[in-house]
Write a protein that holds these residues in place. Structure first.
Motif, PDB file in Angstrom:
ATOM      1  N   PRO A 107       0.838  -1.204   0.000  1.00 52.08           N
ATOM      2  CA  PRO A 107       0.000   0.000   0.000  1.00 52.08           C
ATOM      3  C   PRO A 107       0.875   1.257   0.000  1.00 52.08           C
ATOM      4  O   PRO A 107       2.039   1.203   0.427  1.00 52.08           O
ATOM      5  N   ALA A 108       0.325   2.366  -0.439  1.00 50.00           N
ATOM      6  CA  ALA A 108       1.083   3.618  -0.474  1.00 50.00           C
ATOM      7  C   ALA A 108       1.653   3.920   0.907  1.00 50.00           C
ATOM      8  O   ALA A 108       0.965   3.783   1.917  1.00 50.00           O
ATOM      9  N   GLY A 109       2.924   4.277   0.940  1.00 50.60           N
ATOM     10  CA  GLY A 109       3.567   4.628   2.214  1.00 50.60           C
ATOM     11  C   GLY A 109       4.135   3.438   2.962  1.00 50.60           C
ATOM     12  O   GLY A 109       4.764   3.606   4.000  1.00 50.60           O
ATOM     13  N   ALA A 168      13.436  -5.732   4.403  1.00 49.19           N
ATOM     14  CA  ALA A 168      12.918  -4.580   3.656  1.00 49.19           C
ATOM     15  C   ALA A 168      12.009  -3.720   4.527  1.00 49.19           C
ATOM     16  O   ALA A 168      11.936  -2.502   4.356  1.00 49.19           O
ATOM     17  N   SER A 169      11.305  -4.346   5.488  1.00 52.13           N
ATOM     18  CA  SER A 169      10.319  -3.595   6.287  1.00 52.13           C
ATOM     19  C   SER A 169      10.935  -2.826   7.437  1.00 52.13           C
ATOM     20  O   SER A 169      10.276  -1.974   8.014  1.00 52.13           O
TER      21      SER A 169
END
Ligand code: SF4
Ligand code: SF4
Length: 380
Positions: A107-109, A168-169
């Motif tokens: 999702p965006a962001g 990545a998170s």
């Protein structure tokens, strides 16, 4: 985002960091057909690494009964529902995944499409154990095909992914992939417990420790691997379903590397949910008795061929021999060979670690034991 090559998808994909493959990649093959769900692997890991406070619910290794077992609850179903999963285009030489990965669907962001389990989702590690799909009438027994009623055991550890979603998170850069062997670790000194990795890992193989305020995960028993010994859950496996080693990319596959042979050459071992896009490095020989409509969504489009190859091992001396090396030594076998009826596991320097016969010798005792003057019953 960078464009990286994911050979399991048959295409490039978007990832948050450029492609940077380790010098060698820790990897494993699990033969689901041999697992008996004894949970010895789970206990071997638990007593070695996660017996402390705050780690009570933490199972770096777990074994769940599919289709109804999950740990944490519905870890795979939740993400499959969220992901815009697409088809595999199988018209070319290699299947190409045409859907979106969890990185491409973020999702965006956010960096990854993910979800964070509730505490109660970790409360029932044995949920669904030995529950089968389908229904059997009272008093009936299974005859013929298993299609009417089936289950199988799925042993799971961290996949030490080529493109880890946990890494990545992480907003702190606390998770790293070792360049020397591709093992993915959490830097306990940097971690601040934001739990973005728990949300991001689609396999839910990072766990939050409320006592330390940090996230923890499988470390592939790296002190053992550095000494050439397989991890605890491998060497303690009762069913001898596991083999740990190092995997090359398909273009660099070597026939004398046991994992390359199973994954790239015979294609009998497949990744778990390759469509998620992480290029996971634990590979599974799929269960032969389960409808492929189920296993295909789990292991990708190579399932039918892998089952056919595995079933044919009885006529394939090399494959049958290599499968016999599973669980035969605690050492990491980076090379193997078959000469006649003898299969040999070797290390990088060519030292022989173990020899196993293609067929175990069978001795049947005489029914009457003259020494002890007793009669025994031999089961045929
Ligand atoms: S399985 Fe999960 S925890 Fe393990 S490397 Fe992959 S994303 Fe990270
Ligand atoms: S020890 Fe081996 S056979 Fe037993 S549950 Fe674990 S993976 Fe399966």
């Amino acid at each position: 985002m960078a464009r990286v090559n994911n050979w399991q998808l048959g295409r490039e994909m978007s990832y948050w960091y450029p492609e940077s493959r380790p010098q060698k990649q820790f990897a494993a093959v699990f033969d689901t057909n041999k697992c008996i769900a004894c949970q010895t692997c789970t206990l071997a890991c638990k007593t070695t690494w996660t017996s402390g406070k705050g780690q009570e619910y933490m199972l770096w290794n777990n074994v769940e009964t599919k289709p109804y077992g999950f740990y944490p609850l519905a870890w795979d179903l939740n993400l499959l529902d969220m992901l815009d999963g697409g088809n595999w285009n199988e018209s070319g030489e290699r299947p190409v995944y045409e859907g979106s990965t969890i990185f491409e669907s973020a999702p965006a962001g956010e960096r990854v499409l993910g979800w964070r389990p509730e505490d109660q989702d970790y409360s029932y590690p044995n949920v669904g154990e030995d529950d089968c799909a389908g229904q059997i009438d009272g008093g009936a027994s299974i005859a013929g095909s298993h299609d009417m009623a089936w289950f199988y055991y799925l042993a799971r550890i961290c996949n030490h992914c080529t493109y880890p979603a946990c890494l990545a998170s992480c907003p702190r850069g606390s998770i790293y992939k070792r360049p020397e062997d591709g093992i993915v670790l959490v830097d306990q000194g940097r971690c601040r417990g934001y739990q973005e990795c728990v949300k991001g890992c689609p396999y839910k193989k990072v766990f939050y420790n409320a006592m330390t305020g940090t996230s923890e995960k499988c470390i592939a028993c790296f002190p053992k691997m550095e000494s050439g010994i397989q991890p605890q859950c491998f060497v303690n496996c009762i069913g001898k379903i596991r083999m740990a080693g190092y995997l090359n990319t398909p273009e660099n596959a070597r026939a004398d590397n046991p994992l390359d042979y199973l994954v790239h050459i015979k294609k009998v071992a497949l990744p778990l949910f390759p469509q998620f896009g992480l290029e996971p490095n634990v590979y599974y020989i799929p269960p032969v008795h389960v409808p492929t409509s189920f296993t295909r969504q789990m292991f990708g489009p190579g399932v039918e061929k892998a089952i056919e190859t595995y079933r044919n091992a009885v006529n394939d001396t090399d494959l049958a021999g290599l499968l016999g090396l599973f669980g035969s030594s605690e050492r990491v076998m980076t090379k193997w060979r078959r000469i006649g009826e003898t299969i040999t596991g070797l290390d990088d320097d060519g030292n022989v670690l173990v020899n196993v016969p293609l067929k175990e010798p069978v001795h049947i005792r005489p029914a009457y034991d003259t020494l002890h003057q007793i009669t025994r019953v031999n089961c045929p």
